[in-house]
Design a protein around this motif. Sequence first.
Motif, PDB file in Angstrom:
ATOM      1  N   PHE A   1      -3.475  -0.713   8.466  1.00  0.00           N
ATOM      2  CA  PHE A   1      -3.580  -1.605   7.311  1.00  0.00           C
ATOM      3  C   PHE A   1      -4.994  -2.192   7.308  1.00  0.00           C
ATOM      4  O   PHE A   1      -5.397  -2.860   8.252  1.00  0.00           O
ATOM      5  N   THR A   2      -5.765  -1.876   6.240  1.00  0.00           N
ATOM      6  CA  THR A   2      -7.181  -2.255   6.278  1.00  0.00           C
ATOM      7  C   THR A   2      -7.509  -3.443   5.394  1.00  0.00           C
ATOM      8  O   THR A   2      -8.576  -4.026   5.516  1.00  0.00           O
ATOM      9  N   LYS A   3      -6.585  -3.801   4.511  1.00  0.00           N
ATOM     10  CA  LYS A   3      -6.878  -4.910   3.608  1.00  0.00           C
ATOM     11  C   LYS A   3      -6.862  -6.228   4.387  1.00  0.00           C
ATOM     12  O   LYS A   3      -6.103  -6.379   5.343  1.00  0.00           O
ATOM     13  N   SER A   4      -7.694  -7.149   3.949  1.00  0.00           N
ATOM     14  CA  SER A   4      -7.696  -8.444   4.632  1.00  0.00           C
ATOM     15  C   SER A   4      -6.620  -9.338   4.024  1.00  0.00           C
ATOM     16  O   SER A   4      -6.170  -9.121   2.906  1.00  0.00           O
ATOM     17  N   ILE A   5      -6.224 -10.330   4.784  1.00  0.00           N
ATOM     18  CA  ILE A   5      -5.204 -11.260   4.294  1.00  0.00           C
ATOM     19  C   ILE A   5      -5.895 -12.553   3.888  1.00  0.00           C
ATOM     20  O   ILE A   5      -6.466 -13.242   4.734  1.00  0.00           O
ATOM     21  N   PRO A   6      -5.889 -12.869   2.599  1.00  0.00           N
ATOM     22  CA  PRO A   6      -6.577 -14.086   2.155  1.00  0.00           C
ATOM     23  C   PRO A   6      -5.778 -15.344   2.489  1.00  0.00           C
ATOM     24  O   PRO A   6      -5.195 -15.983   1.615  1.00  0.00           O
ATOM     25  N   LEU A   7      -5.773 -15.688   3.743  1.00  0.00           N
ATOM     26  CA  LEU A   7      -5.053 -16.901   4.154  1.00  0.00           C
ATOM     27  C   LEU A   7      -5.875 -18.122   3.782  1.00  0.00           C
ATOM     28  O   LEU A   7      -7.086 -18.110   3.864  1.00  0.00           O
ATOM     29  N   SER A   8      -5.213 -19.162   3.387  1.00  0.00           N
ATOM     30  CA  SER A   8      -5.933 -20.404   3.098  1.00  0.00           C
ATOM     31  C   SER A   8      -5.159 -21.558   3.703  1.00  0.00           C
ATOM     32  O   SER A   8      -3.958 -21.490   3.879  1.00  0.00           O
ATOM     33  N   GLN A   9      -5.900 -22.608   3.997  1.00  0.00           N
ATOM     34  CA  GLN A   9      -5.239 -23.809   4.522  1.00  0.00           C
ATOM     35  C   GLN A   9      -4.598 -24.590   3.398  1.00  0.00           C
ATOM     36  O   GLN A   9      -3.846 -25.512   3.625  1.00  0.00           O
TER      37      GLN A   9
ATOM     38  N   TYR B   1       2.834  -2.054   6.995  1.00  0.00           N
ATOM     39  CA  TYR B   1       2.118  -1.262   6.006  1.00  0.00           C
ATOM     40  C   TYR B   1       2.658   0.166   5.963  1.00  0.00           C
ATOM     41  O   TYR B   1       2.864   0.727   4.895  1.00  0.00           O
ATOM     42  N   ARG B   2       2.902   0.741   7.141  1.00  0.00           N
ATOM     43  CA  ARG B   2       3.385   2.125   7.175  1.00  0.00           C
ATOM     44  C   ARG B   2       4.778   2.252   6.563  1.00  0.00           C
ATOM     45  O   ARG B   2       5.066   3.232   5.870  1.00  0.00           O
ATOM     46  N   LEU B   3       5.621   1.240   6.814  1.00  0.00           N
ATOM     47  CA  LEU B   3       6.951   1.278   6.190  1.00  0.00           C
ATOM     48  C   LEU B   3       6.820   1.155   4.674  1.00  0.00           C
ATOM     49  O   LEU B   3       7.468   1.885   3.920  1.00  0.00           O
ATOM     50  N   ALA B   4       5.953   0.257   4.233  1.00  0.00           N
ATOM     51  CA  ALA B   4       5.739   0.064   2.789  1.00  0.00           C
ATOM     52  C   ALA B   4       5.221   1.352   2.166  1.00  0.00           C
ATOM     53  O   ALA B   4       5.648   1.747   1.081  1.00  0.00           O
ATOM     54  N   LYS B   5       4.323   2.017   2.877  1.00  0.00           N
ATOM     55  CA  LYS B   5       3.749   3.238   2.318  1.00  0.00           C
ATOM     56  C   LYS B   5       4.785   4.355   2.282  1.00  0.00           C
ATOM     57  O   LYS B   5       4.818   5.160   1.362  1.00  0.00           O
ATOM     58  N   ARG B   6       5.634   4.371   3.285  1.00  0.00           N
ATOM     59  CA  ARG B   6       6.696   5.375   3.322  1.00  0.00           C
ATOM     60  C   ARG B   6       7.580   5.240   2.080  1.00  0.00           C
ATOM     61  O   ARG B   6       8.007   6.222   1.489  1.00  0.00           O
ATOM     62  N   LEU B   7       7.837   4.001   1.679  1.00  0.00           N
ATOM     63  CA  LEU B   7       8.738   3.787   0.546  1.00  0.00           C
ATOM     64  C   LEU B   7       8.013   3.887  -0.790  1.00  0.00           C
ATOM     65  O   LEU B   7       8.525   4.445  -1.747  1.00  0.00           O
TER      66      LEU B   7
ATOM     67  N   ASP C   1      -1.004  -3.591  -1.275  1.00  0.00           N
ATOM     68  CA  ASP C   1      -0.678  -4.814  -2.016  1.00  0.00           C
ATOM     69  C   ASP C   1       0.612  -5.435  -1.499  1.00  0.00           C
ATOM     70  O   ASP C   1       0.706  -6.650  -1.316  1.00  0.00           O
ATOM     71  N   ALA C   2       1.597  -4.558  -1.275  1.00  0.00           N
ATOM     72  CA  ALA C   2       2.892  -5.054  -0.816  1.00  0.00           C
ATOM     73  C   ALA C   2       2.752  -5.733   0.544  1.00  0.00           C
ATOM     74  O   ALA C   2       3.274  -6.829   0.752  1.00  0.00           O
ATOM     75  N   THR C   3       2.024  -5.084   1.441  1.00  0.00           N
ATOM     76  CA  THR C   3       1.857  -5.653   2.781  1.00  0.00           C
ATOM     77  C   THR C   3       1.155  -7.002   2.705  1.00  0.00           C
ATOM     78  O   THR C   3       1.544  -7.961   3.374  1.00  0.00           O
ATOM     79  N   GLN C   4       0.122  -7.041   1.869  1.00  0.00           N
ATOM     80  CA  GLN C   4      -0.617  -8.292   1.712  1.00  0.00           C
ATOM     81  C   GLN C   4       0.310  -9.416   1.229  1.00  0.00           C
ATOM     82  O   GLN C   4       0.304 -10.520   1.776  1.00  0.00           O
TER      83      GLN C   4
END
Lengths: 148, 169
Positions: A57-65, B18-24, B33-36
């Motif tokens: 998973f390469t996307k970053s997580i935009p966490l905010s306080q 992420y891998r589970l999300a991509k599998r589905l 997007d889903a993982t995020q």
Amino acid sequence: MELDKIERLLERYFEGETTLSEEEKLRAYFSQGEVAQHLEQYAPLFSYFSTSKEEKFTKSIPLSQKNTKSTWSYKWLSVAAVTVLLLGVYFGKSYQDEKQLEKQRARYAYEETKKALDLLAQNFERGTEKVAYLNEFVEAKDKVYNKN
Amino acid sequence: MQQAEFLKIVTPFQDKLYRLAKRLLVSREEAEDATQEILLKLWSKSKKMGTYNNVEAFAMTMTKNFCLDRLKSRQASNLKLVHSNYRENDSSLQKKIEANDSVSWVQKIMEELPEQQKMVLQLRDIEAYDYDEISEMLEMKPTAVRVALSRARKTVREKLIQKHNYGIG
């Protein structure tokens, strides 16, 4: 590992009876170069499993306080609102009481003034009664003058 | 909870989500997007995180439900049309590559499995979870997990042998 052992493991694998470590052995067998020819068809399966585990998973997580902060401020906002409301009720009550008292005093003053004015009026009346005699005198005098 | 603390908990299993999300969901962008979104949801619940005895399994269940909802709404709206168009193009392109890449055949075969079997196979053969964990994540009975897994593996085998006999594999 001996071939017949692998075959037996494969059989149990498709029945869903293998343990995790046995499945690990199968993956290891198929990932090494030498696979028996009649088992070659299964090789893509296990190598696919191994490679797809590498995906990241390469996307970053935009966490905010903001999140925790906003709930914090909501809490204190409500506390402040309740305080203001209570103060309002308290001071509103005492203000109302004060007004009531003022009204009573005003009414009392009004009554007293009325009494005083009544007294004044009564005395005036007495004065006009006396003046009525004077009128009588004027009338009599007019009669006398008119006769002449 | 601090960000660093949260990330320390989440990092070991975010790839698995992420891998589970991509599998589905199949598409990489959608899965990302889903993982995020799931991680953000988890972050918003991070105060309660201490009360979950298994955060990883909880996150997996969230992922499963989220993706299944996505698939359902995709089916309901005309989004499906757009997606199937997209898939059509993709698969014709993929076919050319696949002719000499038997590994991605497995991926293709897995795409054709029912959702539940997909998930079981993903969690067991790729992520190597044990049956109890899988049954907790997917909210299924352990015996049902075993049955679904065996069925999925056998279907994959059948199709793989078919391809093999056609001389593509």
